[in-house]
Write a protein that holds these residues in place. Structure first.
Motif, PDB file in Angstrom:
ATOM      1  N   THR A  57      48.274  39.884  34.408  1.00 55.29           N
ATOM      2  CA  THR A  57      47.449  40.764  33.592  1.00 55.29           C
ATOM      3  C   THR A  57      48.222  42.004  33.169  1.00 55.29           C
ATOM      4  N   ASP A 140      42.626  32.785  33.977  1.00 51.17           N
ATOM      5  CA  ASP A 140      41.736  33.941  33.962  1.00 51.17           C
ATOM      6  C   ASP A 140      41.539  34.552  35.341  1.00 51.17           C
ATOM      7  N   ALA A 143      42.712  38.053  36.468  1.00 53.86           N
ATOM      8  CA  ALA A 143      41.982  39.271  36.128  1.00 53.86           C
ATOM      9  C   ALA A 143      41.124  39.781  37.274  1.00 53.86           C
ATOM     10  N   VAL A 299      37.348  38.490  30.511  1.00 55.52           N
ATOM     11  CA  VAL A 299      38.677  38.493  29.890  1.00 55.52           C
ATOM     12  C   VAL A 299      38.484  38.707  28.392  1.00 55.52           C
ATOM     13  N   ARG A 302      43.673  37.017  25.460  1.00 53.95           N
ATOM     14  CA  ARG A 302      44.711  36.235  26.140  1.00 53.95           C
ATOM     15  C   ARG A 302      45.951  36.199  25.260  1.00 53.95           C
ATOM     16  N   VAL A 325      44.770  38.980  29.806  1.00 54.29           N
ATOM     17  CA  VAL A 325      45.523  38.036  30.624  1.00 54.29           C
ATOM     18  C   VAL A 325      46.689  37.485  29.819  1.00 54.29           C
TER      19      VAL A 325
END
Length: 336
Positions: A57, A140, A143, A299, A302, A325
């Motif tokens: 992250t 994910d 996170a 999230v 990305r 992320v």
């Protein structure tokens, strides 16, 4: 059969290429110092696991360390691979680590000054590892680590938030804020939160009863009733900090991850400067809450790991919401 006997056939030299892609910086400076390089893949030492990274992250502290502002607090060896959050799959273990960890999806909050997870592989102290939640993509899950732990240690551990209380989360639009609002609301507290218009809907969805747009209204003016807990997640001036502390009821607590609060003379108000610590048991509990549907991992974006410099720039410009992320694009296989 000993652990070392069991893991000998799983030595990192036999499970894939001897090198990996990583993002690192060789000097402090602006986001442009981050570069993608090919480096030797690490091997797990005693007490460590080698994790094929699915996700890491961006945290504001990553940018502050990279800029060189925290060299006395968090000294890192250059070149340095950033990324304090990691999720992925264990592919090998070092001496003293149970082999049944191999093949498992895991999540961890890494030491602040050690090599990070902005790479295809990362070595992780086994004592920091928790099972990753299984109901969200493994990528994910990264996170959840540092942000979830910060929220837990503030709301549950330090404040002991419970039903009937009023909690103010100042800076609820970020990753820590997201989890803090959810944990406080789940405990039965009435949550007042500050966020920009961009984050208002997400913060309300996480359980905030009132969302204050701090860009248009001073927080201390908008909060018309005293609160039991203030969690401050943004940098505030001495005057702003004092105003936030003044909102706390007698017997309440002001917790800050940034600017320290000062206890008013004669007031029954506790002030806490919170420095998050890695805690595998707490992280495992957070993962259980995610799998039970009681905690949402928000999230907001990305990116491929190779765009880490871009993400650092966006973060410094205040253009990111929630958690961002990043995932390697070559190691593959664990990013679903």
């Amino acid at each position: 059969m000993t652990i070392s006997d069991t893991t000998r056939g799983l030595n990192p030299t036999t499970i894939g290429p001897a090198t990996m892609r990583a993002v690192q910086y060789t000097r402090y400076g602006r986001p442009e110092v981050l570069e993608t390089v090919e480096v030797p893949r690490p091997a797990p030492g005693p007490g460590e696991a080698l994790v094929r990274v699915a996700g890491t992250t961006f945290n504001p502290v990553d940018a502050t360390v990279r800029a060189g502002y925290l060299t006395e607090v968090f000294p890192v060896d250059l070149p340095h691979v950033p990324g304090i959050d990691v999720s992925g799959t264990v592919v090998a273990v070092g001496e003293g680590v149970p082999v049944d960890l191999i093949g498992r999806g895991v999540v961890a909050f890494l030491p602040m000054t050690g090599p990070g997870a902005s790479a295809e592989y990362a070595t992780v102290p086994a004592e920091l590892i928790a099972p990753a939640p299984t109901t969200i993509p493994l990528t994910d899950a990264a996170a959840l680590a540092s942000s979830g732990l910060t929220a837990w240690q503030a709301i549950v551990e330090e404040a002991g938030v419970h039903a009937g209380q009023r909690v103010l989360v100042n800076g609820a639009g970020g990753g820590v804020g997201s989890f803090s609002v959810q944990l406080a609301a789940a405990a039965g507290a009435t949550v007042v939160a500050t966020a920009s218009a961009r984050s208002r809907d997400a913060v309300a969805a996480h359980g905030a009863s009132q969302v204050i747009d701090y860009t248009t209204t001073p927080v201390a003016r908008a909060v018309t009733e005293p609160v039991d807990v203030v969690l401050n997640l943004v940098r505030t001036s001495p005057e702003e900090t004092a105003a936030l502390v003044s909102l706390v009821k007698p017997g309440g607590v002001f917790i800050s991850t940034t600017t320290p609060g000062v206890e008013p003379a004669g007031a029954d108000v506790r002030t806490v400067s919170l420095f998050v610590r890695s805690d595998a048991a707490q992280l495992a509990r957070l993962a259980q809450l995610v799998d039970a549907g009681d905690l949402r991992v928000d999230v907001s974006a990305r990116y491929p790991l190779e765009e880490l410099a871009t993400v650092h720039g966006l973060g410094e410009a205040g253009e990111l919401r929630g958690k961002v992320v990043l995932s390697p694009t070559r190691a593959g296989g664990d990013q679903s």
